[in-house]
Scaffold this motif. Structure first.
Motif, short mmCIF file in Angstrom:
data_model
loop_
_atom_site.label_atom_id
_atom_site.label_comp_id
_atom_site.label_asym_id
_atom_site.label_seq_id
_atom_site.Cartn_x
_atom_site.Cartn_y
_atom_site.Cartn_z
N PHE A 172 0.98 -1.10 0.18
CA PHE A 172 0.00 0.08 -0.05
C PHE A 172 0.94 1.21 0.03
O PHE A 172 1.95 1.14 0.48
N ARG A 173 0.30 2.29 -0.46
CA ARG A 173 1.18 3.45 -0.76
C ARG A 173 0.71 4.68 0.55
O ARG A 173 -0.51 4.55 0.80
N LEU A 174 1.55 5.31 0.95
CA LEU A 174 1.40 6.53 1.67
C LEU A 174 1.81 7.81 1.05
O LEU A 174 2.81 7.85 0.29
N SER A 175 0.97 8.66 0.81
CA SER A 175 1.20 9.88 0.27
C SER A 175 1.90 10.93 1.11
O SER A 175 1.59 11.01 2.36
N ALA A 176 2.57 11.77 0.67
CA ALA A 176 3.10 12.95 1.52
C ALA A 176 1.87 13.82 1.78
O ALA A 176 1.27 14.25 1.09
N PHE A 177 1.74 14.25 3.05
CA PHE A 177 0.82 15.25 3.21
C PHE A 177 1.31 16.73 3.03
O PHE A 177 2.41 16.98 3.53
N SER A 178 0.44 17.43 2.27
CA SER A 178 0.89 18.99 2.29
C SER A 178 -0.26 19.75 2.17
O SER A 178 -1.15 19.32 1.16
N ARG A 179 -0.26 20.82 2.81
CA ARG A 179 -1.46 21.75 2.77
C ARG A 179 -0.93 22.91 2.54
O ARG A 179 -1.35 24.04 1.81
N ASN A 180 -0.20 23.61 3.64
CA ASN A 180 0.01 24.99 3.72
C ASN A 180 1.46 25.56 3.51
O ASN A 180 1.97 26.68 2.89
N VAL A 181 2.60 24.73 3.98
CA VAL A 181 3.82 25.11 3.90
C VAL A 181 4.60 25.06 2.88
O VAL A 181 4.32 23.95 2.08
N ARG A 182 5.25 26.23 2.47
CA ARG A 182 5.63 26.29 1.12
C ARG A 182 6.93 25.18 0.89
O ARG A 182 7.16 24.61 -0.12
N THR A 183 7.58 24.84 1.84
CA THR A 183 8.78 23.91 1.99
C THR A 183 8.17 22.53 1.90
O THR A 183 9.13 21.52 1.92
N GLU A 184 7.00 22.20 2.17
CA GLU A 184 6.69 20.91 2.17
C GLU A 184 6.90 20.01 0.93
O GLU A 184 6.63 20.74 -0.09
N LEU A 185 7.08 18.75 0.96
CA LEU A 185 7.12 17.93 -0.27
C LEU A 185 5.63 17.67 -0.74
O LEU A 185 4.94 17.52 0.05
N LYS A 186 5.33 17.90 -1.76
CA LYS A 186 4.05 17.98 -2.36
C LYS A 186 3.68 16.55 -2.92
O LYS A 186 2.50 16.10 -3.07
#
Length: 377
Positions: free
Chosen positions: A246-260
């Protein structure tokens, strides 16, 4: 080991004879048929069993009208169809049974959601209860064996996993897993026209097994196994639908430096992961204990949330500066963050400030062998 009661048994029994089909999906050899046999126990004379691994059964169910079904079902009150994904257009047949035999309980198993979900979702809209069955969960083992038994089993489960056959035949665990991790586990996948290179699939599984806990790149995987990124993505998607990974995706919503767009790939069962690598070395001699612990705990949380009916979304989190959280769950708008440490002494971990400042954090937990039961039972 005696028969261990599955958490889903009570849920399924609660929905019997409610006018809907009950669909149980999970990997091969995970115990689907055994579970349904427990559900129908005591009603043997009322149960019609149809195993779609048998060619005659497949052919018959693919071309039946309601009159033929009436002759087939006769006076039976329950119809148990095993490995339904092997029947062409099975969704229409299941719909005919549900619509024309309201007093008959239809129980269906499938070992992959490949063809099954595609063929049944529309015909059975509003007509089914659908559940996933996984290898034994910590909670199920706790109910049967108690705290001491579960603690004693931890190393076995980290190395050999939690498939019923493995735990019931510990002395032959390696042989059981070698058989299971071969083509049998994903034979439905290999039967598809688009999968023409089983050797490529095996190379991909090895590459994924070596990268458990790390982010994966389809481009890098493609170079490693001598393929292209689209094929890699397609094969991973199919392995996921066969309940191997199963896959886990990177969580990203607000922070500019987050992996998308990051992703990690985990195995539903540690034993399958180790069998792919043919590495059953004891924990004390391994260099990958951290990855095994992370894979084990996250897969246990997936089981726990499913069995408890928790609608939690699962992610990992990382920034470009390599700040990270191993695993996060989002439920009702708030987050629980988990960091996995095999060594109980290494618990001085804090939540990265970019995450803490941006998101409503319900709890941050450093998970070790000493406290993991609080989150899996």
């Amino acid at each position: 080991m005696k028969l261990i009661k599955r958490t889903l048994q009570d849920t399924i029994e609660h929905h019997l004879f409610g006018g809907k089909a009950i669909l149980l999906i999970g990997a091969r050899q995970v115990g689907k048929s055994t579970l349904l046999e427990q559900v129908v126990k005591g009603r043997t004379e009322q149960v019609l069993r149809l195993n779609c691994d048998e060619p005659e059964v497949r052919e018959m169910l693919a071309n039946m009208n309601s009159q033929q079904l009436r002759l087939l079902i006769g006076t039976h009150k329950m119809v148990l169809i095993d490995e339904a994904q092997r029947v062409a257009n099975v969704g229409l047949t299941l719909k005919l049974i549900v619509d024309n035999f309201p007093d008959v309980q239809l129980l269906v198993t499938g070992s992959s959601s490949l063809q099954l979900r595609d063929t049944i979702n529309e015909p059975l809209t509003g007509r089914k209860w659908e559940y996933n069955l996984y290898p034994f969960s910590t909670s199920e083992l706790m109910n049967e064996q108690g705290l001491l038994g579960v603690k004693q089993l931890l190393e076995t489960r980290l190395i050999y996993g939690s498939y019923p056959d493995v735990l019931n035949h510990k002395d032959d665990a390696r042989a059981v897993l070698s058989n299971l991790s071969g083509s049998y586990l994903y034979q439905d996948l290999l039967s598809l026209e688009g999968i023409r290179k089983p050797a490529l699939l095996e190379k991909l599984l090895v590459a994924l097994a070596l990268q458990v806990g790390s982010e994966v790149s389809y481009n890098e995987l493609a170079q490693t196994i001598g393929s292209d990124p689209k094929t890699v993505e397609k094969y991973i998607d199919l392995l996921e639908k066969c309940f191997v990974v199963f896959r886990l995706s990177a969580f990203s919503r607000n922070v500019r430096t987050e992996l998308k767009k990051g992703r990690k790939v985990f195995f539903y069962d540690n034993g399958i992961r180790n069998a792919v690598l043919q590495n059953f070395t004891p924990l004390a001699l391994r260099s990958d204990v951290g990855a095994l612990w992370e894979n084990f705990f996250i897969s246990e949380r997936i089981k726990y949330n499913h069995d408890k009916g928790n609608y939690a979304k699962s992610y990992f989190w990382r920034t470009i500066q390599q700040q990270e959280i191993d695993y996060i769950e989002e439920c009702d708008g708030a987050f629980t963050a988990f960091e996995m440490k095999w060594n109980p002494k290494k618990t001085s971990v804090t939540v990265p400030s970019p995450f803490k400042n941006e998101y409503p954090l319900r709890q941050f937990v450093v998970v070790t062998p000493e406290n993991y039961l609080e989150w899996t039972v």
